[in-house]
Design a protein around this motif. Structure first.
Motif, short mmCIF file in Angstrom:
data_model
loop_
_atom_site.label_atom_id
_atom_site.label_comp_id
_atom_site.label_asym_id
_atom_site.label_seq_id
_atom_site.Cartn_x
_atom_site.Cartn_y
_atom_site.Cartn_z
N UNK A 36 -68.58 116.09 -33.71
CA UNK A 36 -68.93 115.47 -32.42
C UNK A 36 -70.03 116.22 -31.66
N UNK A 37 -70.04 117.53 -31.75
CA UNK A 37 -71.06 118.30 -31.04
C UNK A 37 -72.16 118.74 -31.99
N UNK A 38 -72.28 118.06 -33.13
CA UNK A 38 -73.34 118.25 -34.12
C UNK A 38 -73.34 119.63 -34.78
N UNK A 39 -72.24 120.36 -34.68
CA UNK A 39 -72.19 121.70 -35.24
C UNK A 39 -72.51 122.77 -34.22
N UNK A 40 -72.71 122.36 -32.98
CA UNK A 40 -73.03 123.29 -31.88
C UNK A 40 -71.79 123.60 -31.08
N UNK A 41 -71.82 124.70 -30.35
CA UNK A 41 -70.77 124.97 -29.38
C UNK A 41 -70.87 123.91 -28.28
N UNK A 42 -69.76 123.46 -27.70
CA UNK A 42 -69.82 122.38 -26.70
C UNK A 42 -70.80 122.64 -25.54
N UNK A 43 -70.83 123.85 -25.01
CA UNK A 43 -71.76 124.12 -23.90
C UNK A 43 -73.22 124.09 -24.34
N UNK A 45 -74.30 122.23 -26.79
CA UNK A 45 -74.53 120.80 -26.98
C UNK A 45 -74.90 120.15 -25.64
N UNK A 46 -74.11 120.43 -24.60
CA UNK A 46 -74.39 119.84 -23.28
C UNK A 46 -75.74 120.28 -22.74
N UNK A 47 -76.07 121.56 -22.90
CA UNK A 47 -77.37 122.05 -22.47
C UNK A 47 -78.49 121.32 -23.20
N UNK A 48 -78.31 121.16 -24.51
CA UNK A 48 -79.33 120.50 -25.32
C UNK A 48 -79.53 119.05 -24.91
N UNK A 49 -78.44 118.36 -24.70
CA UNK A 49 -78.50 116.96 -24.27
C UNK A 49 -79.24 116.86 -22.94
N UNK A 57 -80.71 108.32 -23.59
CA UNK A 57 -80.18 109.06 -24.73
C UNK A 57 -79.04 109.97 -24.29
N UNK A 58 -79.15 110.55 -23.10
CA UNK A 58 -78.07 111.40 -22.58
C UNK A 58 -76.80 110.59 -22.41
N UNK A 59 -76.95 109.39 -21.86
CA UNK A 59 -75.78 108.52 -21.65
C UNK A 59 -75.11 108.20 -22.98
N UNK A 60 -75.90 107.88 -24.00
CA UNK A 60 -75.35 107.57 -25.33
C UNK A 60 -74.67 108.80 -25.93
N UNK A 61 -75.24 109.97 -25.70
CA UNK A 61 -74.69 111.21 -26.25
C UNK A 61 -73.33 111.52 -25.67
N UNK A 62 -73.15 111.23 -24.41
CA UNK A 62 -71.92 111.61 -23.73
C UNK A 62 -70.89 110.50 -23.67
N UNK A 63 -71.25 109.27 -24.08
CA UNK A 63 -70.36 108.13 -23.91
C UNK A 63 -69.16 108.07 -24.84
N UNK A 64 -69.27 108.32 -26.15
CA UNK A 64 -68.08 108.12 -26.98
C UNK A 64 -66.99 109.13 -26.64
N UNK A 65 -65.80 108.63 -26.54
CA UNK A 65 -64.68 109.49 -26.20
C UNK A 65 -63.63 109.44 -27.27
N UNK A 66 -62.48 110.02 -27.00
CA UNK A 66 -61.41 110.09 -27.99
C UNK A 66 -60.93 108.74 -28.52
#
Length: 192
Positions: A36-43, A45-49, A57-66
């Motif tokens: 889900x975080x592409x192999x990155x640490x979650x923080x 990933x968020x910084x990168x997004x 693109x940010x909205x799409x990156x953060x939209x899918x949930x559990x």
């Protein structure tokens, strides 16, 4: 001895972010083998997004949930990454040793590509890219010295593990040379 990197044209503006967005959209669509975080640490990933992607693109990156099937698959991929963390680290270090040194996204891209290597398909498929040519473009942009070393156009995962073998990192090649190996077509044949 350091490989000479051929001169290359400057990438189009924000070309690096376009490749990142392509990886992210593929993962969110359930293609490839990235967590889900592409192999990155979650923080990270968020910084990168936030720092690299446009608003949509940010909205799409953060939209899918559990509740998303892609989310559950991504969680399983993260568990696999954790079980194979040493292997991921070796691949990451190989990539980082050959990075271009031109963009801060290179470190994150090394993490992402290393995570993609843990999938069971060709690397371009495990990254969710549309073709091997796009993977070649990514390699040339972020890891040009490594791309240049792959002068025989060996399949990328096989090439990475061969590089690790040559570094005496504990990975064992099957034959004394590629030309003598029974798996030659697996390494150099067409990717279907």
């Amino acid at each position: 001895m350091t490989a000479q990197v051929p001169a290359r044209a400057a990438p189009a503006p924000n070309h690096q972010a376009r490749l990142l967005a392509e990886l992210l959209h593929a993962q969110r669509a359930g293609r490839g083998a990235l967590p889900n975080f592409l192999g990155l640490q979650p923080l990270v990933f968020l910084w990168l997004v936030e720092s690299e992607l446009q608003h949509a693109e940010r909205a799409a990156a953060l939209s899918p949930g559990p509740e998303s099937p892609a989310w559950e698959r991504g969680q399983l991929r993260q568990e696999l990454l954790e079980m194979r963390r040493d292997e991921w680290q070796d691949l990451r270090e190989l990539l980082l040793a050959h990075r271009a040194g031109e963009h801060p996204l290179e470190v994150a891209m090394a993490d992402i590509v290393a995570a993609g290597c843990l999938g069971g398909e060709h690397l371009w498929r495990d990254l969710g890219l549309p073709s091997r040519a796009v993977l070649g473009e990514l390699m040339q942009l972020f890891f040009p010295a490594l791309a240049t070393k792959n002068s025989a156009d060996m399949k990328w995962k096989k090439f990475f593990y061969k590089q690790l073998c040559e570094q005496e990192g504990g990975y064992v090649c099957r034959a004394p040379s590629c030309e003598e190996c029974a798996a030659y077509d697996d390494c150099f044949g067409p990717e279907l």
